[in-house]
Structures are given as structure tokens and as C-alpha cells.
Design an enzyme around this catalytic site. Sequence first.
Site, PDB file in Angstrom:
ATOM      1  N   GLU A   1      -5.148  -8.699   0.777  1.00 17.40           N
ATOM      2  CA  GLU A   1      -5.986  -8.280   2.100  1.00 17.40           C
ATOM      3  C   GLU A   1      -7.239  -8.005   2.082  1.00 17.40           C
ATOM      4  O   GLU A   1      -7.589  -7.276   1.010  1.00 17.40           O
ATOM      5  CB  GLU A   1      -5.204  -6.942   2.627  1.00 17.40           C
ATOM      6  CG  GLU A   1      -3.886  -6.924   3.389  1.00 17.40           C
ATOM      7  CD  GLU A   1      -3.400  -5.904   4.084  1.00 17.40           C
ATOM      8  OE1 GLU A   1      -4.249  -5.104   4.550  1.00 17.40           O
ATOM      9  OE2 GLU A   1      -2.043  -5.599   4.054  1.00 17.40           O
TER      10      GLU A   1
ATOM     11  N   GLU B   1       0.713  -1.283  -0.110  1.00 13.56           N
ATOM     12  CA  GLU B   1       0.106  -0.021   0.021  1.00 13.56           C
ATOM     13  C   GLU B   1       0.878   1.327   0.034  1.00 13.56           C
ATOM     14  O   GLU B   1       0.782   1.970   1.000  1.00 13.56           O
ATOM     15  CB  GLU B   1      -0.876   0.162   1.256  1.00 13.56           C
ATOM     16  CG  GLU B   1      -2.049  -1.180   1.106  1.00 13.56           C
ATOM     17  CD  GLU B   1      -3.009  -0.817   2.407  1.00 13.56           C
ATOM     18  OE1 GLU B   1      -3.035  -0.229   3.104  1.00 13.56           O
ATOM     19  OE2 GLU B   1      -3.929  -1.825   2.236  1.00 13.56           O
TER      20      GLU B   1
HETATM   21  C1  FCB Z   1      -4.304  -2.097   5.295  1.00 17.40           C
HETATM   22  C2  FCB Z   1      -2.945  -2.468   5.991  1.00 17.40           C
HETATM   23  C3  FCB Z   1      -2.989  -3.400   6.873  1.00 17.40           C
HETATM   24  C4  FCB Z   1      -4.116  -3.379   8.105  1.00 17.40           C
HETATM   25  C5  FCB Z   1      -5.290  -3.345   7.540  1.00 17.40           C
HETATM   26  C6  FCB Z   1      -6.463  -3.223   8.127  1.00 17.40           C
HETATM   27  O1  FCB Z   1      -4.548  -1.001   4.946  1.00 17.40           O
HETATM   28  O2  FCB Z   1      -2.289  -2.878   4.908  1.00 17.40           O
HETATM   29  O3  FCB Z   1      -1.588  -3.299   7.626  1.00 17.40           O
HETATM   30  O4  FCB Z   1      -3.964  -2.209   8.810  1.00 17.40           O
HETATM   31  O5  FCB Z   1      -5.363  -2.149   6.458  1.00 17.40           O
END
Ligand code: FCB
Length: 467
Positions: free
Chosen positions: A357, A175
Amino acid sequence: MAEDGSGDRGRAPASRPAFVWGVSTSSFQIEGGAQADGRGDSIWDAFCRQQNRVSNGDTGDVACDHYHRYAEDVALLRDIGVDAYRFSLSWPRILPRGRGAVNEAGLAFYDRLIDRLLADGIDPWICLYHWDLPQALDDLGGWTNRDIAGWFADYAALVARRYGDRVRRFATFNEPCVFTLFGYGFGWHAPGIADRTALHKAIHHVNLSHGAAVDVLRDAVPEVSVGAIHNRQPCFPSGTSKEDQEAALAFADYWNDAFPLPQHFARYPAKLAEAIEPFQKPGDMALIARPVDWFGLNHYSPHYIKADPGNVIGCSFGPAPADVQRTSIGWTIVPDAFRDTLLDIDARFRLPIYVLENGTAADDKVDNEGHVQDIGRIAYLQAYTSAMQEAISAGADVRGYFVWSLLDNFEWTAGYSQRFGLVYVDYPTQQRIPKASAQWYSDLIAAARRTPVGTGRQMTDVVAAKG
Ligand code: FCB
């Protein structure tokens, strides 16, 4: 590759590899062991020490104590039955000052973790950078210093030489849009800077570092499979005004396109290109746009954006529509946005997609029997995996899905107040309690394995049946 998607590099072969089910974590959020065995400070250690930066004054000093309990945590992964585990390396654990002297004990920790994973048949996916920059490099300007591309490449080379015999999957950054915008634009995250010039420098230098690391990884790891992990979400205007509509477009340049466009198509979004031009040197865009093997996606919920003239980029987060359901952290639940994002990425980038994620915070409690019945999380994961199924059925080349996260952990400025894990962590005792969602995910993976490996469609039939 042509930006119209005509290139087709990396499209699914006729017989598709097995879909990868995994979970993700990151070093600062779970490891703890902040002072153990020669680890250096990261910018998040320093940030947590500042007043009123993190809820409840929480720090990463102990976190989930994964540094000492990694074997127990790998056993949890094995019990869930994941194919793969994505984790990040702590740069300051390996290079306490970011460059120069190597901390052998830090390298050895990841040797032990990787070997444990492999012994249990779990594929390690390494992310080089999940926000914990060595403080010693921040003292030299951090991501605003152009020299960081060389420092990052050296760190990547060290890691590739050490683990490349056992690890094939590498991500450069997690990110980049979030840590640059929040860390250098809004000042909400470490290192806490809110400055337009710093933000634009950081964006460009992270992109250069990405390209440099891709080259280094390809040189050092023969069969490497490399990509970057982008957070991409639809950006909707928060209100109906023309200003909010323009703000949503401007925000999307930073959030969605500041990294994927240069990395894949060697260009910045038009307005950003003007802002970054002063820091650019001839040849930079070619260095950034190195071919990668896949597109890593982190997705949670759409953004609702308002004009904010006082802000360094003139826009920021506004209120979401009142009637949309939210998670405990306040993020809206809109599975259709996930489906649409997958289809959009597929159409634009024409690369295999790994969802690295997706998940939800919830107000989890241990009941009188010692169980955690997180039915809200199960409903969320069901809805989102079904949305992924819709995208795959409509042709998106999605090859894997990783839940955020294995464990409850340090959720940045929210500290330990938000629980994202499939496994509950009782912080005072460090006891791990797999939640109902861990069993749900385990069943989903087992059912997927029982179907013959084939098309994404067959995999998604399993998701549908479970859902
Ligand atoms: C993302 C991050 C991760 C975590 C999730 C909930 O943006 O990459 O580290 O905090 O959110």
C-alpha cells in the site's frame, strides 16, 4: 535467522523475477452487499451503527457495490494493466458466525473474482484479514480471546483448500499494529475498546494467529508464498521535550515492532515483553516466528508523537511540523521517509519486500468534461516511486509496488469523505471514472514492461524516466 541479518534467506536470486505492479483494496471498504447471500455482520458493520463513530454516519452497506460489480472492476484492473491485485476476504461472508457453518455463496463470490482475474492474466493476492472480524467472534472476546488463534487457523485452512489451486500469494494480516492499537488501545476503530490489558492480549493473540495461519497455508498450498503486511513509518517526537522523545520510542514499539519482531525474531520489544508476559505460554514465541517468504509494507507518512499520560500507552499523535506539505486527509508528504523505511526493513529483515500500500487521499472532483484531473496524486505517486527507486539503487530488495487503492472507498472513520482511488466512484450512481492517475500508472507499468526483465535498477530507470 540471525537478527543481525546474516541469515540471508530469501535474498534475490541472480536473475531477479519481474517486478510486480499492482493495486490493493479490502473487503469491507469496497464490497457492500452487506446483507447479500448470507453474509454475517462484521465488527465494522456494528461499529458504523453506533452514533458518532464514522463521519456522516456512513456505513459499508453498499460501499462500491463491488460484490455485484466485481467484473466491471476487474476490467478496470485489466485496462490499467496491473500484474497483480491484492484484495482481502470477508471472513463473515465466508463464515457468517466466524466458525462452524460455511456460507457457500460467500466462497463462490471469491471463486468468481479469482477466475475473472486469472482470465485477464492478473495474479490474485489474498489477504486473510483486513479488519472485518465476524461480530459473532467479537461477542466471544474477539482478539482478546486466546481461542481465536484456532478459529483463525480453521478459517485459513478453509480458504487455502478452496483457493489454493489458483492462488499462491497469501498474506495473513493487514496492518496488525493499526487494528490492535486503534481498536483495543485508543478505541477509535472497531470494536471501540480503550483498555491496556485488552490491547496487549490482542497483540499477542494476533501474533499467535499469524503463526498458526502460516503453518496451515504451507500445509495446504504446495507453492505458497506467504507473508504479513505491516504498516511501518518513522516515529518522530512531536516536540523537543525529553517526554516527547521517550514517547516517540514507546510508540514505535507498538507501531513498528510489536508484530515484525516476534514474527521474525521471536521476541517482543523489551517494554512490551513485560506487558505481554502474563498472557504468554511456554512455546508461544516459536509458534509465532514461523518463516515467511516476504515482508509486506504499507507506507504513507511519518508519525509525530507526543507524550500523553492520560492515554492507555502514555503517548499518542501530536502535531507535525507546520512547514511540511500534507494530503487532504492531513498526512504529511515525506518521500524520503519511504526510502529510509525501505532501506531499514531491508537491513533488518533481509527478506524480499513488497510495498502493498502506498497512495494518497485527494479532494478529487469531476470536471465539466467528465474527467478527474488528480495532478496532486500523480505528483505524490511520482515522488514516492522515485523514493522507492532510490532505495532499490541503494540495494534494497524491493520486488513489487501496489497503489492504495483501485477505487475510492470507505475510509474507516472518515467514511466516504476521503478519496484514495485511481478510479473515481460516483456513489449515488456507482459510476466508475478512471482518474488521470490511472492513466499515469498504466503508462508507468507499460514502460516498465518494455524494458527487459532484469535488475531492480532497470525497473527504476523506467520510474525515473517517467518521473
Ligand atoms: C491503511 C489501510 C487501508 C486504507 C489506507 C488509506 O492504513 O490498510 O485500509 O485505509 O490506510
